[in-house]
Design a protein around this motif. Structure first.
Motif, PDB file in Angstrom:
ATOM      1  N   ASP A 169       0.853  -1.192   0.000  1.00 48.10           N
ATOM      2  CA  ASP A 169       0.000   0.000   0.000  1.00 48.10           C
ATOM      3  C   ASP A 169       0.890   1.245   0.000  1.00 48.10           C
ATOM      4  OD1 ASP A 169      -2.167   1.654   0.100  1.00 48.10           O
ATOM      5  OD2 ASP A 169      -2.495   1.431   2.252  1.00 48.10           O
ATOM      6  N   VAL A 170       0.820   2.009  -1.068  1.00 43.05           N
ATOM      7  CA  VAL A 170       1.601   3.236  -1.199  1.00 43.05           C
ATOM      8  C   VAL A 170       0.663   4.347  -1.669  1.00 43.05           C
ATOM      9  CG1 VAL A 170       3.508   4.394  -2.384  1.00 43.05           C
ATOM     10  CG2 VAL A 170       3.698   1.969  -1.784  1.00 43.05           C
ATOM     11  N   SER A 171       0.826   5.524  -1.110  1.00 42.10           N
ATOM     12  CA  SER A 171       0.079   6.686  -1.580  1.00 42.10           C
ATOM     13  C   SER A 171       0.924   7.425  -2.615  1.00 42.10           C
ATOM     14  CB  SER A 171      -0.244   7.611  -0.397  1.00 42.10           C
ATOM     15  OG  SER A 171      -0.897   8.783  -0.858  1.00 42.10           O
ATOM     16  N   PHE A 172       0.457   7.442  -3.862  1.00 35.54           N
ATOM     17  CA  PHE A 172       1.195   8.101  -4.935  1.00 35.54           C
ATOM     18  C   PHE A 172       0.602   9.470  -5.215  1.00 35.54           C
ATOM     19  CE2 PHE A 172       2.215   3.642  -5.720  1.00 35.54           C
ATOM     20  CZ  PHE A 172       3.576   3.717  -5.961  1.00 35.54           C
ATOM     21  N   VAL A 173       1.482  10.419  -5.503  1.00 36.23           N
ATOM     22  CA  VAL A 173       1.029  11.776  -5.783  1.00 36.23           C
ATOM     23  C   VAL A 173       1.914  12.391  -6.856  1.00 36.23           C
ATOM     24  CG1 VAL A 173       2.420  12.695  -3.863  1.00 36.23           C
ATOM     25  CG2 VAL A 173       0.519  14.036  -4.783  1.00 36.23           C
ATOM     26  N   GLU A 174       1.294  13.063  -7.810  1.00 35.90           N
ATOM     27  CA  GLU A 174       2.066  13.784  -8.821  1.00 35.90           C
ATOM     28  C   GLU A 174       2.475  15.130  -8.244  1.00 35.90           C
ATOM     29  OE1 GLU A 174       1.731  15.244 -13.496  1.00 35.90           O
ATOM     30  OE2 GLU A 174       0.157  14.012 -12.605  1.00 35.90           O
ATOM     31  N   LEU A 175       3.777  15.399  -8.265  1.00 37.28           N
ATOM     32  CA  LEU A 175       4.262  16.648  -7.678  1.00 37.28           C
ATOM     33  C   LEU A 175       5.593  17.052  -8.296  1.00 37.28           C
ATOM     34  CD1 LEU A 175       6.777  15.725  -5.674  1.00 37.28           C
ATOM     35  CD2 LEU A 175       4.946  15.199  -4.090  1.00 37.28           C
ATOM     36  N   ASP A 176       5.937  18.304  -8.096  1.00 34.03           N
ATOM     37  CA  ASP A 176       7.233  18.863  -8.446  1.00 34.03           C
ATOM     38  C   ASP A 176       7.996  19.030  -7.139  1.00 34.03           C
ATOM     39  OD1 ASP A 176       9.413  20.574  -9.032  1.00 34.03           O
ATOM     40  OD2 ASP A 176       8.294  21.617 -10.603  1.00 34.03           O
ATOM     41  N   MET A 177       9.130  18.356  -6.988  1.00 36.72           N
ATOM     42  CA  MET A 177       9.800  18.358  -5.688  1.00 36.72           C
ATOM     43  C   MET A 177      10.371  19.721  -5.314  1.00 36.72           C
ATOM     44  SD  MET A 177      13.253  16.110  -6.274  1.00 36.72           S
ATOM     45  CE  MET A 177      14.375  16.362  -7.649  1.00 36.72           C
ATOM     46  N   ARG A 178      10.335  20.674  -6.225  1.00 33.06           N
ATOM     47  CA  ARG A 178      10.783  22.028  -5.890  1.00 33.06           C
ATOM     48  C   ARG A 178       9.704  22.845  -5.196  1.00 33.06           C
ATOM     49  NH1 ARG A 178      12.336  23.466 -11.958  1.00 33.06           N
ATOM     50  NH2 ARG A 178      10.282  22.468 -12.112  1.00 33.06           N
ATOM     51  N   ASP A 179       8.447  22.408  -5.317  1.00 28.30           N
ATOM     52  CA  ASP A 179       7.355  23.250  -4.816  1.00 28.30           C
ATOM     53  C   ASP A 179       6.112  22.389  -4.626  1.00 28.30           C
ATOM     54  OD1 ASP A 179       5.803  25.378  -4.051  1.00 28.30           O
ATOM     55  OD2 ASP A 179       5.424  26.077  -6.092  1.00 28.30           O
ATOM     56  N   PHE A 180       5.871  21.964  -3.407  1.00 25.93           N
ATOM     57  CA  PHE A 180       4.693  21.151  -3.131  1.00 25.93           C
ATOM     58  C   PHE A 180       4.291  21.339  -1.677  1.00 25.93           C
ATOM     59  CE2 PHE A 180       8.367  18.606  -2.116  1.00 25.93           C
ATOM     60  CZ  PHE A 180       8.031  17.927  -0.963  1.00 25.93           C
TER      61      PHE A 180
END
Length: 244
Positions: free
Chosen positions: A79-90
């Motif tokens: 079980d993993v929660s996946f999220v689309e993000l930009d690691m510079r700004d989240f």
């Protein structure tokens, strides 16, 4: 020109499992019920071992490989929660015991501004006493000084459909920006020029790392030369860092 991360299958071919890396980050994560944020999770090669260790894993990326990582988690029944993000700004609205950026992913941020933004974002998501963990290459003067037209072998990799895939690279280095451009040339016996990909990576020297972290509001707590925690020395080719 295609990006290396546009084709998860080819990426996995040249970036296989690294058991020493997995063990290091699993140990840092701390096991059962610890909250872990993995940034630049890629195809999930570290995500799955972290989740199998009992950690509560949130994994983020912006690339096409996020679908691949989700599939890997399903196949492993974790079980993993996946999220689309930009690691510079989240902003995920929660804190984590550990934030991880593994496998040189930090080097894809090519400017000091972007590096500091990513470090600041990681710090904002750390719980009190939390750890920011990452690894990057130690810049190699001999590699970066190669003639830009000189190809060097990366490796030969077995592919289930293509047969043997040979990868070579040329490297161009800009000492002002500290960014290297690696052009990868992919070939098979039937198609000597079937693919070319480019990777830009910011070279981060050991002396500047603590200063970048300080700009991001972090302190370098420990630094090793490999995943088995040998000291960083002139022969090391990794910087493996734990920060608070």
């Amino acid at each position: 020109m295609p990006d290396l991360y546009d084709d998860p299958e080819l990426y996995d071919l040249v970036a296989p499992r690294d058991e020493a890396m997995e063990q290091f980050y699993v140990e840092v994560a701390g096991g059962h019920s610890r909250k872990v944020l993995e940034l630049a999770c890629g195809s999930g090669r570290l995500t799955v071992p972290l989740a199998k260790s009992g950690a509560l894993v949130t994994a983020g990326d912006i690339s096409a490989m996020l679908d691949r990582a989700e599939a890997a988690a399903r196949e492993s029944a974790v079980d993993v929660s996946f999220v689309e993000l930009d690691m510079r700004d989240f902003d995920l609205g929660t804190k984590f015991d550990v934030v991880v950026i593994a496998a040189n992913s930090l080097m894809h941020l090519n400017t000091t501004e972007d590096l500091v933004r990513a470090m600041s974002a990681a710090r904002r998501h750390l719980a009190p006493g939390g750890i920011f963990a990452f690894d990057i290459f130690v810049p190699s003067p001999s590699l970066l000084s190669l003639p830009s037209a000189q190809r060097r072998p990366v490796g030969v990799f077995p592919h289930k459909h293509l047969g043997e895939v040979t990868v070579e690279e040329t490297i161009t280095y800009d000492p002002v920006s500290q960014v290297s451009q690696a052009d990868w040339y992919w070939s098979t016996k039937l198609d000597p020029t079937f693919r070319r990909t480019t990777i830009h990576m910011r070279q981060i020297y050991p002396q500047e790392m603590p200063l970048l972290l300080q700009l991001g509001g972090l302190t370098l707590a420990s630094r090793f030369g490999d995943f088995v925690r040998q000291p960083l020395d002139p022969e090391s080719w990794r910087q493996v860092c734990l920060c608070r």
